[in-house]
Design a protein around this motif. Structure first.
Motif, PDB file in Angstrom:
ATOM      1  N   UNK A 144      -1.973  -4.446  74.709  1.00  0.00           N
ATOM      2  CA  UNK A 144      -2.848  -3.399  74.246  1.00  0.00           C
ATOM      3  C   UNK A 144      -2.451  -2.042  74.148  1.00  0.00           C
ATOM      4  N   UNK A 145      -1.717  -1.661  75.269  1.00  0.00           N
ATOM      5  CA  UNK A 145      -0.910  -0.172  75.363  1.00  0.00           C
ATOM      6  C   UNK A 145      -0.041   0.001  74.492  1.00  0.00           C
ATOM      7  N   UNK A 146       1.198  -0.986  74.206  1.00  0.00           N
ATOM      8  CA  UNK A 146       1.954  -0.618  73.253  1.00  0.00           C
ATOM      9  C   UNK A 146       1.525  -0.597  71.949  1.00  0.00           C
ATOM     10  N   UNK A 147       0.441  -1.279  71.698  1.00  0.00           N
ATOM     11  CA  UNK A 147       0.030  -1.380  70.271  1.00  0.00           C
ATOM     12  C   UNK A 147      -0.725  -0.048  69.923  1.00  0.00           C
ATOM     13  N   UNK A 148      -1.284   0.362  70.963  1.00  0.00           N
ATOM     14  CA  UNK A 148      -2.141   1.760  70.808  1.00  0.00           C
ATOM     15  C   UNK A 148      -1.065   2.864  70.630  1.00  0.00           C
ATOM     16  N   UNK A 149       0.077   2.812  71.395  1.00  0.00           N
ATOM     17  CA  UNK A 149       1.427   3.695  71.353  1.00  0.00           C
ATOM     18  C   UNK A 149       1.789   3.555  69.878  1.00  0.00           C
ATOM     19  N   UNK A 150       2.138   2.375  69.357  1.00  0.00           N
ATOM     20  CA  UNK A 150       2.918   2.062  68.272  1.00  0.00           C
ATOM     21  C   UNK A 150       1.964   2.482  66.865  1.00  0.00           C
TER      22      UNK A 150
END
Length: 335
Positions: A211-217
């Motif tokens: 979830x966190x990498x998805x948001x950053x990407x």
């Protein structure tokens, strides 16, 4: 290209030495005495204590311990676990595929959802889709992993009963590991429903970790796309009558890929850090849970080797990202 690779490798060696120093020093500042923890609640006599200190090499000067540690690493010896008496590298290689499998699925989830969402948000800048996507990304980035994992377990496992709470596969399936990757081993086993069960157990950990990498990407993709959509070559491509899909996919996104690839590469470190919490929450038998257990036992060789090997993995992923730069933009190689 080879000169470009050798220049990057020249940076890897001093970085590796620095990582060994940090890993060695980190475990020494942890509170607690591994010998006393090993001895148990009844304690140990002074003579036995000194014998154990000598057995594990803790009675020697720090610089001698570090030198032996460094020599052992270059010989492929990462030490022996104080608690299990097994070679650390063997435990690492046994558990590492579980962490890699979880990280790969989380990365695929983050990239396959985050990149298209960022592109559409940039193309539809200011629309309701843009606002909802960026607002959701902000919430996802702000959500702690342990809190998100617990919420998902309560909702989808406890209330709805859609997903399992923990583990990698249902207990009704048993087969000898071949690759260490549960999805591949389940497929190779030929047992009906095994692959489905393995994928079913991956759903919540994948969403939690990704979830966190998805948001950053998603946010980085939107930002990079907005920078190139207003450039002259994009306007020229549109004026030539090219289809919007060709303009966005071939011209705009290709030139926006470098910051996106950088972000994806940096998220590997986030994945490794997040895996410690994710694996603990979902009882996932990987490197993260192994490290947590080793820290609680003050198992110096395990903690040292775990930190070093994880850092090496991240370092080589960053090296791979650097090589991708050269493939995406040849001017970077020449510079």
């Amino acid at each position: 290209m080879l000169r470009f690779l050798f220049r990057r490798l020249a940076v890897v060696i001093p970085t590796f030495i620095g990582i060994t120093i940090v890993a060695f020093a980190f475990v020494r500042v942890l509170p607690g005495d591994p010998v006393l923890l090993l001895a148990g609640e009844r304690g140990v006599s002074p003579e036995r204590y000194q014998a154990l200190m000598a057995q594990f090499g803790f009675d020697r000067p720090i610089w001698v311990q570090y030198w032996d540690y460094l020599v052992g690493i270059f010989q492929g010896d990462f030490g022996t676990s104080i608690s299990t008496k097994r070679p650390v590298i063997r435990d690492f290689l046994t558990l590492f595929p579980a962490t890699v499998e979880l990280s790969l699925f989380a990365t695929l989830f983050a990239v396959l959802v985050g990149v298209p969402a960022g592109i559409l948000a940039a193309v539809r800048r200011g629309s309701w889709f843009d606002q909802v996507t960026m607002g959701t990304a902000l919430v996802g980035y702000s959500m702690p992993i342990f809190w998100l994992g617990l919420l998902l377990i309560i909702l989808f496992s406890g209330v709805l009963g859609w997903t399992p709470v923990s583990g990698r596969i249902s207990l009704m399936y048993f087969f000898p590991p071949v690759t260490g990757f549960m999805t591949i081993d389940a497929l190779l086993s030929g047992q009906k429903g095994a692959l489905q069960s393995a994928l079913h157990h991956l759903v919540l950990p994948t969403v939690t970790l990704g979830t966190i990498p998805l948001a950053v990407i998603a946010r980085q993709t939107r930002s990079a796309m907005l920078e190139v959509l207003g450039d002259d070559y994009v306007r020229t491509a549109r004026s030539k009558g090219l289809s919007p899909l060709r303009v966005i996919g071939l011209h705009a996104f290709r030139n926006a890929m470098i910051p996106v690839v950088t972000t994806i590469g940096l998220q590997v470190g986030v994945m490794m850090a997040g895996a410690i919490l994710t694996e603990t929450i979902f009882s996932w038998p990987g490197i993260g849970k192994w490290m947590i257990d080793a820290i609680s036992r003050r198992d110096y060789p395990v903690v040292q080797a775990g930190l070093l090997l994880i850092a090496v993995v991240i370092m080589f992923v960053n090296l791979f990202v650097d090589l991708l730069y050269g493939l995406i933009n040849p001017r970077i190689r020449h510079q």
